[in-house]
Design an enzyme around this catalytic site. Structure first.
Site, PDB file in Angstrom:
ATOM      1  N   GLY A 163      19.252-139.896  -6.731  1.00 53.89           N
ATOM      2  CA  GLY A 163      18.029-139.838  -5.720  1.00 53.89           C
ATOM      3  C   GLY A 163      17.042-139.684  -6.449  1.00 53.89           C
ATOM      4  NE  ARG A 197      11.477-130.663  -6.264  1.00 57.01           N
ATOM      5  CZ  ARG A 197      11.672-130.596  -7.339  1.00 57.01           C
ATOM      6  NH1 ARG A 197      10.532-131.020  -8.305  1.00 57.01           N
ATOM      7  NH2 ARG A 197      12.649-130.453  -7.925  1.00 57.01           N
ATOM      8  CE1 TYR A 246      14.375-126.548  -4.388  1.00 52.73           C
ATOM      9  CE2 TYR A 246      12.771-127.397  -6.028  1.00 52.73           C
ATOM     10  CZ  TYR A 246      13.760-127.624  -4.999  1.00 52.73           C
ATOM     11  OH  TYR A 246      13.882-128.699  -4.317  1.00 52.73           O
ATOM     12  CB  CYS A 302      -3.561-119.192   5.168  1.00 56.72           C
ATOM     13  SG  CYS A 302      -5.496-119.645   5.594  1.00 56.72           S
ATOM     14  CD  GLU A 303       2.809-118.320   1.825  1.00 59.80           C
ATOM     15  OE1 GLU A 303       2.863-117.867   2.940  1.00 59.80           O
ATOM     16  OE2 GLU A 303       3.659-117.378   0.980  1.00 59.80           O
TER      17      GLU A 303
HETATM   18  N1  PLP Z   1      24.297-136.503  -3.629  1.00 61.03           N
HETATM   19  C1  PLP Z   1      24.464-135.446  -3.084  1.00 61.03           C
HETATM   20  C2  PLP Z   1      25.606-135.046  -2.278  1.00 61.03           C
HETATM   21  C3  PLP Z   1      23.372-134.504  -3.226  1.00 61.03           C
HETATM   22  O1  PLP Z   1      23.649-133.283  -2.723  1.00 61.03           O
HETATM   23  C4  PLP Z   1      22.334-134.843  -3.855  1.00 61.03           C
HETATM   24  C5  PLP Z   1      21.174-134.109  -4.042  1.00 61.03           C
HETATM   25  O2  PLP Z   1      20.830-133.004  -3.563  1.00 61.03           O
HETATM   26  C6  PLP Z   1      22.204-136.005  -4.551  1.00 61.03           C
HETATM   27  C7  PLP Z   1      23.331-137.023  -4.429  1.00 61.03           C
HETATM   28  C8  PLP Z   1      20.970-136.373  -5.154  1.00 61.03           C
HETATM   29  O3  PLP Z   1      20.945-135.913  -6.297  1.00 61.03           O
HETATM   30  P1  PLP Z   1      19.452-136.311  -7.373  1.00 61.03           P
HETATM   31  O4  PLP Z   1      18.468-136.372  -6.438  1.00 61.03           O
HETATM   32  O5  PLP Z   1      19.661-135.099  -8.333  1.00 61.03           O
HETATM   33  O6  PLP Z   1      20.281-137.497  -8.013  1.00 61.03           O
END
Ligand code: PLP
Length: 433
Positions: A292, A330, A334, A362-363
Site C-alpha cells: 500500500g 497520522r 501515532y 481546536c485540539e
Molecule cells: N495488507 C494488509 C492485510 C494490511 O493490513 C496492510 C496495512 O495495514 C497492507 C496490506 C498494506 O501495508 P503497507 O501499506 O504497509 O504496505
C-alpha cells in the site's frame, strides 16, 4: 531530497513531479493534496516486474487500497494490471464504479458485516480473506443461500513481530487479525474450511506489519507460511493454490530513514521461496503481495498556507497552517515523522528556527510535526509543504471542525488535473436534517 520527484527550481521554489508547488498552491488554493501519477505507475512497475521475475507468471501484486482509495487510483491499478486489496463495501463500490475487474479484488478486514459479504458477492469479488471462524461461517451461509462456491484465503498469523524480529520471533500471535499458526487454530480453521460445501479454500495470507525495511522479515514469514502449506499437504492432502505474503515495505519519511531496494528484496524472497519449496517438496503456490504505502506514499505531498507564527520565548515556537489533523491525522494518531519544508523559501539562506508545525483544529493534539527547522523569515502567506503524504492521509481524513476535505491534484508528465474535488461547506452539511 528524500525522493527523486522532489527538487528546487530557479525561483527557489519546491517542485514536485517537475511542477512548481508554489504555483500549484496559487492555482488550486490550500490545503492541497498532490499526487504524482507517474510515480505511482513506476512503483507499480517495480512490483509487477520483480514479482514475475521472482515467482513466475502466476504472481500478482495487489495494491492495498486502504492507503489511498479514490476512483482514479483504481483506474490506474486496472490499467497497470495490478490486483487490489479492499477492506470495506465503500472501497468495493469505488473500485467497481470505474470498472475494476473484481475477480482480482481481495476483501480483507477482521470483521466483515453480513451486509459487506452480500455487497461484495453482488460485486463478484474474487476472494474473501477470512479472518476467523465466525466470519467463515457467515460467508459460508450466505454463499450456500446463493448457491455459489465462494473463493477464500485464510488470514494466518505467522508469529513474527517485524520490529523486534531479530530478538523475538514469536510476537504478534496476540494480534486482532488472523488465526495463529503457533496455537493450532490456523490448522483447525483450514480443516474446517475444507469441509464447507459453499467454500473453496484457495490458500493462505499473512501480513506481518508496516514500515518494514528488512527483507529477512518477508523471508522468515514466507518460510513459516510455506511450512504450513507443506503441513496442510502432508496431513490433510490439501493443495494451496495461492499464498499471499502481505504488504509492509517501508518508505522514507525522513532523510535518516533507510532506503530499501524493493526489487532486490523481492528477488531475494523469490530465491528463498523457490529453494524452500524444493527442500520441503511442495509446488510453489501463486504468490501475492499487498503493498500500500510503498505504491503511493512518495507519490504524495500536501501543501498548506502559513497563518500564524507564534514565538513563546524560552519555550516553543508554533507555525500554524490552514489544515492539520483533519487532512493528516497520522502525527496525532501515532507520532508519525514527516519532512516539512517552506516551499516558497527553499533558497532562503538566512537564519532558521525550530518550530512545531500545528494545524488549525481546536485540539491541542492537532500537530503535523514537532521540531521542524524552518526559515526564521516564516510568515503569514508562506507555502508550507509536507512530503511523502500519499499514503494514509486522504484515506484517513475527516471533517473535524467541519473542515471540508481538500482537493487532490494529480501531476503527470508536467500537467496537473483535479482527481478529487475539494469539498464545499454544503458537502460537509449535506446529510444534516
Ligand atoms: N495488507 C494488509 C492485510 C494490511 O493490513 C496492510 C496495512 O495495514 C497492507 C496490506 C498494506 O501495508 P503497507 O501499506 O504497509 O504496505
Amino acid at each position: 531530497m528524500i525522493c527523486n520527484n522532489i527538487s528546487v527550481n530557479g525561483a527557489g521554489h519546491l517542485t514536485f513531479a517537475g511542477v512548481d508547488t508554489v504555483e500549484l498552491a496559487k492555482k488550486y488554493g490550500t490545503p492541497l493534496y498532490l499526487t504524482d501519477g507517474d510515480k505511482i505507475r513506476e512503483n507499480c512497475r517495480v512490483y509487477l516486474e520483480a514479482m514475475r521475475e521472482a515467482f513466475g507468471e502466476a504472481a500478482m501484486p495487489l495494491y492495498a487500497s486502504k492507503a489511498a482509495s479514490y476512483k482514479e487510483i483504481y483506474r490506474i491499478m486496472k490499467a497497470m494490471g495490478m490486483g487490489i486489496d479492499v477492506v470495506s463495501s465503500g472501497e468495493v463500490y469505488t473500485a467497481m464504479s470505474v470498472g475494476f475487474p473484481m475477480e482480482n479484488a481481495y476483501f480483507h478486514s477482521n470483521n466483515k458485516t453480513d451486509a459487506d459479504i452480500e455487497y461484495a458477492m453482488d460485486a463478484n469479488i474474487g476472494y474473501f480473506v477470512v479472518d476467523n471462524i465466525e466470519e467463515l461461517d457467515a460467508i459460508a451461509k450466505i454463499a450456500a443461500r446463493r448457491g455459489v462456491k465462494q473463493n477464500i484465503l485464510l488470514r494466518l498469523t505467522p508469529g513474527i513481530d517485524p520490529h523486534t524480529y531479530a530478538a523475538v520471533a514469536t510476537g504478534k500471535v496476540d494480534s486482532k487479525f488472523g488465526s495463529a499458526i503457533e496455537t493450532g487454530q490456523a490448522e483447525e480453521l483450514a480443516v474446517y474450511a475444507m469441509g464447507l460445501e459453499s467454500i473453496k479454500l484457495c490458500g493462505f495470507h499473512c501480513h506481518v506489519g508496516s514500515q518494514v525495511f528488512d527483507s529477512d522479515v518477508f523471508v522468515r514469514s514466507a518460510e513459516i507460511m510455506l511450512d504450513f502449506v507443506c503441513m496442510m499437504k502432508n496431513m490433510h492432502g490439501f493443495t494451496t493454490e495461492i499464498l499471499d505474503l502481505g504488504g509492509g515495505y517501508g518508505v522514507r519519511y525522513l532523510d535518516s530513514d533507510p532506503t530499501i531496494d524493493i526489487r532486490a528484496s523481492i528477488l531475494e524472497v523469490g530465491r528463498f521461496v523457490k529453494s524452500h519449496c524444493e527442500t520441503i517438496g511442495i509446488e510453489c503456490p501463486a504468490i501475492r503481495m499487498e503493498p500500500g504505502r510503498s505504491i503511493v506514499a512518495d507519490a504524495g505531498m500536501t501543501l498548506y498556507t502559513v497563518g500564524t507564527v507564534k514565538r513563546i520565548p524560552g519555550y516553543k515556537n508554533y507555525v500554524s497552517v490552514d489544515g492539520g489533523m483533519a487532512d493528516n491525522p497520522r502525527f496525532a494518531l501515532y507520532g508519525s515523522p514527516y519532512t516539512v519544508v517552506m516551499a516558497n523559501k527553499m533558497a532562503d539562506a538566512g537564519e532558521s528556527f525550530v518550530a512545531t508545525v500545528a494545524g488549525r483544529c481546536c485540539e491541542s493534539g492537532d500537530i503535523i510535526q514537532e521540531g521542524v527547522t524552518l526559515p526564521a523569515s516564516a510568515t503569514r502567506g508562506d507555502t508550507l509543504a509536507v512530503l511523502t503524504t500519499g499514503a494514509y492521509n486522504y484515506s484517513m481524513a475527516s471533517n473535524y471542525n467541519r473542515l471540508p476535505k481538500p482537493p487532490m491534484v494529480m501531476l503527470e508528465g508536467g500537467n496537473d488535473r483535479i482527481v478529487i474535488k475539494g469539498e464545499t461547506f454544503e458537502d460537509v452539511a449535506r446529510y444534516d436534517v
